[in-house]
Design a protein around this motif. Structure first.
Motif, PDB file in Angstrom:
ATOM      1  N   PHE A 193     -38.374  12.410  81.505  1.00 34.31           N
ATOM      2  CA  PHE A 193     -36.990  12.893  81.537  1.00 34.31           C
ATOM      3  C   PHE A 193     -36.042  11.793  81.034  1.00 34.31           C
ATOM      4  CE2 PHE A 193     -32.866  13.783  83.339  1.00 34.31           C
ATOM      5  CZ  PHE A 193     -32.727  15.134  83.040  1.00 34.31           C
ATOM      6  N   MET A 231     -26.960  19.136  84.480  1.00 33.46           N
ATOM      7  CA  MET A 231     -27.487  20.508  84.592  1.00 33.46           C
ATOM      8  C   MET A 231     -28.657  20.602  85.564  1.00 33.46           C
ATOM      9  SD  MET A 231     -27.709  21.543  80.657  1.00 33.46           S
ATOM     10  CE  MET A 231     -26.283  21.484  79.600  1.00 33.46           C
ATOM     11  N   ASN A 247     -25.536  14.490  79.988  1.00 33.21           N
ATOM     12  CA  ASN A 247     -25.306  15.930  79.871  1.00 33.21           C
ATOM     13  C   ASN A 247     -26.421  16.718  80.579  1.00 33.21           C
ATOM     14  OD1 ASN A 247     -24.416  18.452  78.838  1.00 33.21           O
ATOM     15  ND2 ASN A 247     -25.873  18.268  77.160  1.00 33.21           N
ATOM     16  N   ALA A 248     -27.669  16.315  80.342  1.00 28.14           N
ATOM     17  CA  ALA A 248     -28.803  17.022  80.958  1.00 28.14           C
ATOM     18  C   ALA A 248     -28.802  16.787  82.462  1.00 28.14           C
ATOM     19  CB  ALA A 248     -30.109  16.554  80.331  1.00 28.14           C
ATOM     20  N   MET A 252     -41.823  20.292  89.094  1.00 27.02           N
ATOM     21  CA  MET A 252     -42.027  18.910  88.633  1.00 27.02           C
ATOM     22  C   MET A 252     -41.106  18.008  89.463  1.00 27.02           C
ATOM     23  SD  MET A 252     -39.879  18.837  85.096  1.00 27.02           S
ATOM     24  CE  MET A 252     -40.747  20.172  84.355  1.00 27.02           C
ATOM     25  N   SER A 261     -44.810  12.531  75.650  1.00 23.08           N
ATOM     26  CA  SER A 261     -44.827  12.732  77.106  1.00 23.08           C
ATOM     27  C   SER A 261     -46.204  12.448  77.705  1.00 23.08           C
ATOM     28  CB  SER A 261     -44.445  14.178  77.441  1.00 23.08           C
ATOM     29  OG  SER A 261     -43.227  14.489  76.839  1.00 23.08           O
ATOM     30  N   LYS A 314     -40.838  18.979  66.838  1.00 30.09           N
ATOM     31  CA  LYS A 314     -40.349  18.519  68.153  1.00 30.09           C
ATOM     32  C   LYS A 314     -41.318  18.923  69.261  1.00 30.09           C
ATOM     33  CE  LYS A 314     -35.409  18.054  67.488  1.00 30.09           C
ATOM     34  NZ  LYS A 314     -34.055  18.318  67.948  1.00 30.09           N
ATOM     35  N   PHE A 329     -34.955  28.734  82.528  1.00 30.61           N
ATOM     36  CA  PHE A 329     -34.981  27.374  81.967  1.00 30.61           C
ATOM     37  C   PHE A 329     -35.198  27.371  80.449  1.00 30.61           C
ATOM     38  CE2 PHE A 329     -37.296  23.491  80.790  1.00 30.61           C
ATOM     39  CZ  PHE A 329     -36.420  22.518  81.254  1.00 30.61           C
ATOM     40  N   HIS A 348     -32.856  11.481  67.738  1.00 28.43           N
ATOM     41  CA  HIS A 348     -31.441  11.197  68.043  1.00 28.43           C
ATOM     42  C   HIS A 348     -31.150   9.692  68.081  1.00 28.43           C
ATOM     43  CE1 HIS A 348     -31.268  15.428  68.655  1.00 28.43           C
ATOM     44  NE2 HIS A 348     -32.120  15.378  69.650  1.00 28.43           N
ATOM     45  N   PHE A 407     -35.789  11.244  77.083  1.00 31.52           N
ATOM     46  CA  PHE A 407     -35.310  12.301  76.182  1.00 31.52           C
ATOM     47  C   PHE A 407     -33.899  12.803  76.482  1.00 31.52           C
ATOM     48  CE2 PHE A 407     -39.992  13.306  75.699  1.00 31.52           C
ATOM     49  CZ  PHE A 407     -40.064  12.831  74.400  1.00 31.52           C
ATOM     50  N   HIS A 408     -33.290  12.358  77.568  1.00 31.50           N
ATOM     51  CA  HIS A 408     -32.062  13.037  77.997  1.00 31.50           C
ATOM     52  C   HIS A 408     -30.846  12.131  78.106  1.00 31.50           C
ATOM     53  CE1 HIS A 408     -35.354  15.676  79.242  1.00 31.50           C
ATOM     54  NE2 HIS A 408     -34.498  16.649  78.971  1.00 31.50           N
ATOM     55  N   THR A 409     -29.679  12.800  78.021  1.00 34.59           N
ATOM     56  CA  THR A 409     -28.396  12.123  78.200  1.00 34.59           C
ATOM     57  C   THR A 409     -27.820  12.547  79.558  1.00 34.59           C
ATOM     58  OG1 THR A 409     -27.275  14.001  77.238  1.00 34.59           O
ATOM     59  CG2 THR A 409     -27.939  12.264  75.715  1.00 34.59           C
ATOM     60  N   ALA A 444     -41.359  20.524  78.156  1.00 35.16           N
ATOM     61  CA  ALA A 444     -41.266  20.285  79.601  1.00 35.16           C
ATOM     62  C   ALA A 444     -42.537  20.720  80.333  1.00 35.16           C
ATOM     63  CB  ALA A 444     -40.041  21.011  80.158  1.00 35.16           C
ATOM     64  N   HIS A 503     -33.238  25.512  77.281  1.00 30.39           N
ATOM     65  CA  HIS A 503     -33.710  24.133  77.149  1.00 30.39           C
ATOM     66  C   HIS A 503     -33.936  23.702  75.696  1.00 30.39           C
ATOM     67  CE1 HIS A 503     -36.803  20.812  77.803  1.00 30.39           C
ATOM     68  NE2 HIS A 503     -35.617  20.351  78.165  1.00 30.39           N
ATOM     69  N   PRO A 504     -33.152  22.735  75.178  1.00 28.57           N
ATOM     70  CA  PRO A 504     -33.331  22.311  73.780  1.00 28.57           C
ATOM     71  C   PRO A 504     -34.703  21.676  73.541  1.00 28.57           C
ATOM     72  CG  PRO A 504     -31.246  21.513  74.664  1.00 28.57           C
ATOM     73  CD  PRO A 504     -32.032  22.050  75.818  1.00 28.57           C
ATOM     74  N   GLY A 505     -35.306  21.149  74.592  1.00 28.10           N
ATOM     75  CA  GLY A 505     -36.635  20.542  74.449  1.00 28.10           C
ATOM     76  C   GLY A 505     -37.754  21.566  74.556  1.00 28.10           C
TER      77      GLY A 505
END
Ligand code: HEM
Length: 449
Positions: free
Chosen positions: A70, A81, A77-78, A33, A215, A207, A48, A178, A73-75, A58, A52-54
């Motif tokens: 992306f 990584m 922190n992601a 991707m 998405s 989720k 992955f 969140h 959904f992400h901070t 993905a 992966h919390p998601g």
């Protein structure tokens, strides 16, 4: 100096071929991707999905430009990584032209952050948790007091319980996007209490389904929320395969009568989602869950049925118990599903190829319907009447949507992107008209064949 490997879109798209589940992806080969013109591989051997919390969400972005999905959904922190999955860049000739709409959305996100719009009001959410709980407690108290003596009270308690579950749904939605705490574990903890124990759904199932919907909204064959055949058809695309689908006879009957059957069908939505929640946690998908999460899911869903069934069968006569369950389960199905339908259905549905024309954020606007805000619509829809703003900024707390709406509207006006806002009644009319149109189109297909 090592040179960076470059990729074409054809290579990125090819890597996604026939990869619909975690098992497909893990079976072999790269799964690529693009995020901000860099190429990431989440395929076999990368591990992955172990972290992966998601989860499988993905997969909805394989072979695509996943930048927007992306971002929402992400901070940071992601972001830190991402280097673990980075495999190269898009070839310079393949880099898309800058998109002025997206650039303005990025600027708007910064503006909203400076305005403090992403900060949640903890007192507001505390109030929502207690006021929502009170609705459930009131229903339960009514059953305890009148479950054996008054049919009217049982019906009333069932409908109140339906509202309790509907409002719990909106509350769990906020926490699980969140919107409330910076620490995701706190949000998830409240999500398990409100979503699983109170409402009877599964956080993991929700989720997976809901974030996939975010998405790929209204993309035919990809958005689970419009995958309602054989019962309801939401687009001509759904009719294209009319004759090929497994339940063709069932589909013919339901689609032919869909404007009339629409509300009764919504009535079974909650039961279907409860069943899907249980299936998610004992079926194939469960094996990809973190063991702690898997245990929490099972315990919290069991707790839901451990308070609901004794409440019903101990304090009611058998007939009243069935009546209570019918009113609460089916009532909640209508109350929840109706709001989801108003949010997106009857709005344009695109094929994956058509959707490529639009940037992620433009797609969110085109496929969403805002409902004009007032005390009732804000409460009844749990703030999801600001559907477009919610889809553009899912972590924006519900009580601040009003700050974003005029800015999003201005932005859409500037870029000539249709922004749709109507009343709850107007939205319902649009949906019924769409269902009727598709029902007639389905009739034509039958006559022509
Ligand atoms: C290399 C790519 C990716 C990495 C490294 C990554 C990493 C992460 C991390 C660390 C989180 C936890 C939240 C955070 O710290 O921000 C997360 C959450 C999430 N990710 Fe990803 N992710 C990637 C791609 C994607 C894609 C393409 C999607 C598709 C939409 C996605 C969907 C999600 C969702 C929905 C969550 C929220 C899960 C929750 O609420 O618990 N991720 N991801």
């Amino acid at each position: 100096m090592t040179s960076v490997k470059t990729f074409t879109w054809a290579e990125v798209e090819q890597s996604a071929f026939k990869k619909k589940t975690i098992d497909d992806v893990n079976a072999g080969g790269p799964a690529l991707m693009v995020i901000h013109n860099k190429v990431y591989n989440i395929g076999a051997g990368t591990g992955f999905f172990k972290f992966h919390p998601g989860g499988a969400v993905a997969i909805s972005q394989l072979g695509k430009d996943a930048s927007g999905a992306f971002e929402v959904f992400h901070t940071e922190n992601a972001e830190s990584m991402m280097s673990d999955f980075y495999v190269g860049d898009l070839a310079p000739s393949e880099v898309p032209k800058p998109n002025a709409f997206k650039d303005d959305v990025d600027a708007l996100r910064i503006k909203l952050t400076e305005m403090g719009a992403f900060k949640s009001n903890k007192l507001y959410y505390l109030f929502k948790v207690f006021s929502t709980f009170s609705i459930g407690a009131f229903s339960a108290a009514t059953i305890v007091a009148y479950g054996r003596t008054s049919t009217l009270a049982v019906v009333f308690a069932g409908l109140v319980m339906a509202f309790f579950w509907q409002q719990s749904g909106w509350l769990a939605h906020d926490f699980l996007h969140h919107q409330v705490f910076k620490n995701h574990s706190y949000n998830n903890a409240v999500g398990y209490l409100v979503g699983n124990v109170w409402q009877g759904f599964s956080v993991g199932w929700w989720k997976d389904k809901h974030c996939t919907h975010h998405s790929v909204p209204n993309i035919h064959g990809e958005d689970p929320d419009i995958n309602t055949m054989p019962f309801l058809a939401w687009s001509e695309h759904a009719l294209e395969l009319f004759h090929d689908i497994k339940d063709a006879d069932v589909a013919r009957f339901f689609v032919a009568h869909q404007p009339i059957l629409f509300f009764p069908i919504l009535g079974i939505a909650r039961l279907a989602w409860c069943a899907s929640s249980i299936r998610f946690n004992i079926g194939e998908k469960a094996k990809h869950l973190d063991p702690n999460q898997a245990l929490i899911e099972k315990l919290t869903i069991a707790l839901h049925w451990m308070w609901l069934l004794p409440l019903t069968f101990v304090f009611c006569t058998p007939l009243h118990a069935l009546l209570f369950l019918f009113c609460s389960e089916c009532g909640c199905g209508v109350l929840l599903a109706f709001v989801f339908v108003v949010n997106h259905n009857g709005m344009p549905v695109y094929t994956a190829a058509e959707a490529k024309k639009f940037d992620f954020y433009e797609l969110q606007v085109r496929t969403g319907r805002d409902v004009i805000s007032n005390i009732f619509s804000d409460w009844f829809t749990g703030g999801l009447n600001y559907q477009i703003e919610h889809h553009m900024f899912p972590t924006l707390p519900r009580h601040n949507f009003w700050m974003a709406q005029p800015l999003v509207q201005d932005l859409c006006k500037k870029h000539d992107v249709p922004f749709h806002k109507t009343t709850l009644l107007g939205g319902t009319g649009e949906i019924l008209k769409r269902l009727d149109g598709l029902s007639k189109a389905a009739g034509q297909i039958r006559i022509e064949n």
